[in-house]
Design a protein around this motif. Sequence first.
Motif, PDB file in Angstrom:
ATOM      1  N   VAL A   1      -0.395  11.678  11.151  1.00  0.00           N
ATOM      2  CA  VAL A   1       0.038  10.816  10.057  1.00  0.00           C
ATOM      3  C   VAL A   1      -1.130   9.892   9.735  1.00  0.00           C
ATOM      4  CG1 VAL A   1       1.672   9.080   9.272  1.00  0.00           C
ATOM      5  CG2 VAL A   1       2.440  10.931  10.773  1.00  0.00           C
ATOM      6  N   TYR A   2      -1.492   9.857   8.468  1.00  0.00           N
ATOM      7  CA  TYR A   2      -2.613   9.045   8.017  1.00  0.00           C
ATOM      8  C   TYR A   2      -2.083   7.785   7.328  1.00  0.00           C
ATOM      9  CZ  TYR A   2      -6.015  12.619   9.156  1.00  0.00           C
ATOM     10  OH  TYR A   2      -6.820  13.505   9.837  1.00  0.00           O
ATOM     11  N   TYR A   3      -2.625   6.652   7.737  1.00  0.00           N
ATOM     12  CA  TYR A   3      -2.194   5.356   7.223  1.00  0.00           C
ATOM     13  C   TYR A   3      -3.355   4.654   6.523  1.00  0.00           C
ATOM     14  CZ  TYR A   3       1.676   5.880  10.535  1.00  0.00           C
ATOM     15  OH  TYR A   3       2.771   6.340  11.236  1.00  0.00           O
TER      16      TYR A   3
ATOM     17  N   LEU B   1       0.844  -1.190   0.000  1.00  0.00           N
ATOM     18  CA  LEU B   1       0.000   0.000   0.000  1.00  0.00           C
ATOM     19  C   LEU B   1       0.882   1.244   0.000  1.00  0.00           C
ATOM     20  CD1 LEU B   1      -2.448  -1.210   2.799  1.00  0.00           C
ATOM     21  CD2 LEU B   1      -2.816  -1.333   0.332  1.00  0.00           C
ATOM     22  N   VAL B   2       0.538   2.193  -0.848  1.00  0.00           N
ATOM     23  CA  VAL B   2       1.304   3.436  -0.931  1.00  0.00           C
ATOM     24  C   VAL B   2       0.334   4.608  -0.865  1.00  0.00           C
ATOM     25  CG1 VAL B   2       2.894   4.826  -2.281  1.00  0.00           C
ATOM     26  CG2 VAL B   2       3.088   2.322  -2.306  1.00  0.00           C
ATOM     27  N   GLU B   3       0.477   5.402   0.202  1.00  0.00           N
ATOM     28  CA  GLU B   3      -0.385   6.575   0.367  1.00  0.00           C
ATOM     29  C   GLU B   3       0.228   7.807  -0.293  1.00  0.00           C
ATOM     30  OE1 GLU B   3      -0.493   4.445   4.510  1.00  0.00           O
ATOM     31  OE2 GLU B   3       1.008   4.943   2.989  1.00  0.00           O
ATOM     32  N   SER B   4      -0.628   8.724  -0.658  1.00  0.00           N
ATOM     33  CA  SER B   4      -0.183  10.017  -1.187  1.00  0.00           C
ATOM     34  C   SER B   4      -1.271  11.044  -0.932  1.00  0.00           C
ATOM     35  CB  SER B   4       0.128   9.916  -2.682  1.00  0.00           C
ATOM     36  OG  SER B   4      -1.020   9.539  -3.405  1.00  0.00           O
TER      37      SER B   4
ATOM     38  N   GLY C   1      -9.064   0.486   5.075  1.00  0.00           N
ATOM     39  CA  GLY C   1      -9.259   1.430   6.170  1.00  0.00           C
ATOM     40  C   GLY C   1      -8.266   2.568   6.124  1.00  0.00           C
ATOM     41  N   TRP C   2      -8.682   3.696   6.670  1.00  0.00           N
ATOM     42  CA  TRP C   2      -7.782   4.825   6.900  1.00  0.00           C
ATOM     43  C   TRP C   2      -7.679   5.039   8.406  1.00  0.00           C
ATOM     44  CZ3 TRP C   2      -4.678   7.186   3.540  1.00  0.00           C
ATOM     45  CH2 TRP C   2      -4.974   7.104   2.179  1.00  0.00           C
ATOM     46  N   PHE C   3      -6.455   5.056   8.891  1.00  0.00           N
ATOM     47  CA  PHE C   3      -6.162   5.324  10.288  1.00  0.00           C
ATOM     48  C   PHE C   3      -5.372   6.631  10.370  1.00  0.00           C
ATOM     49  CE2 PHE C   3      -7.071   1.323  12.607  1.00  0.00           C
ATOM     50  CZ  PHE C   3      -7.383   0.509  11.544  1.00  0.00           C
ATOM     51  N   ARG C   4      -5.285   7.180  11.579  1.00  0.00           N
ATOM     52  CA  ARG C   4      -4.405   8.324  11.793  1.00  0.00           C
ATOM     53  C   ARG C   4      -3.804   8.237  13.191  1.00  0.00           C
ATOM     54  NH1 ARG C   4      -8.893  13.251  11.917  1.00  0.00           N
ATOM     55  NH2 ARG C   4      -9.879  12.693  13.913  1.00  0.00           N
ATOM     56  N   GLN C   5      -2.623   8.826  13.300  1.00  0.00           N
ATOM     57  CA  GLN C   5      -1.948   8.870  14.589  1.00  0.00           C
ATOM     58  C   GLN C   5      -1.314  10.230  14.772  1.00  0.00           C
ATOM     59  OE1 GLN C   5       0.938   5.746  15.311  1.00  0.00           O
ATOM     60  NE2 GLN C   5       0.683   5.977  17.515  1.00  0.00           N
ATOM     61  N   ALA C   6      -1.770  10.921  15.796  1.00  0.00           N
ATOM     62  CA  ALA C   6      -1.204  12.216  16.150  1.00  0.00           C
ATOM     63  C   ALA C   6      -0.112  12.004  17.184  1.00  0.00           C
ATOM     64  CB  ALA C   6      -2.298  13.127  16.691  1.00  0.00           C
ATOM     65  N   PRO C   7       0.818  12.932  17.301  1.00  0.00           N
ATOM     66  CA  PRO C   7       1.902  12.780  18.288  1.00  0.00           C
ATOM     67  C   PRO C   7       1.361  12.570  19.692  1.00  0.00           C
ATOM     68  CG  PRO C   7       2.388  14.572  16.783  1.00  0.00           C
ATOM     69  CD  PRO C   7       0.979  14.140  16.481  1.00  0.00           C
TER      70      PRO C   7
ATOM     71  N   GLN D   1       2.899   3.182   4.525  1.00  0.00           N
ATOM     72  CA  GLN D   1       3.945   3.843   5.289  1.00  0.00           C
ATOM     73  C   GLN D   1       3.472   5.147   5.925  1.00  0.00           C
ATOM     74  OE1 GLN D   1       3.531   4.207   2.098  1.00  0.00           O
ATOM     75  NE2 GLN D   1       3.775   6.406   1.745  1.00  0.00           N
ATOM     76  N   GLY D   2       2.340   5.635   5.512  1.00  0.00           N
ATOM     77  CA  GLY D   2       1.768   6.836   6.106  1.00  0.00           C
ATOM     78  C   GLY D   2       2.067   8.100   5.320  1.00  0.00           C
TER      79      GLY D   2
END
Length: 121
Positions: free
Chosen positions: A92-94, A4-7, A35-41, A113-114
Amino acid sequence: QVQLVESGGGLVQAGDSLRLSCAASGRTFSSYTMGWFRQAPGKERELVSSISSVRATYYTDSVKGRFTISRDNAKNTVYLQMNSLKPEDTAVYYCAADHWVRLGGRNYAYWGQGTQVTVSS
């Protein structure tokens, strides 16, 4: 195996829009839940949205009415259209893929990779 490659990430102002794309390898893309995930600091990774093989969709409450997930099986690509962005959407969105995960589940086998999304106020 699925790669999977995000852009589509970037720096925008509050109220702007972005469209994220996730290109997948493999010949069975249409059978995967995406699915779309996200991770904030400093925060845990959270499920933002997902779409099943039959195009049923899930959204976390904080993005309902603002984000839209879609898929183009001919292009092996899933999209996340993000409108009315807020600073709290910064993360960061994965992209993720799995054959068996339920629509609101988190146990995905394959991950990208996000891509960074930053929303300034």
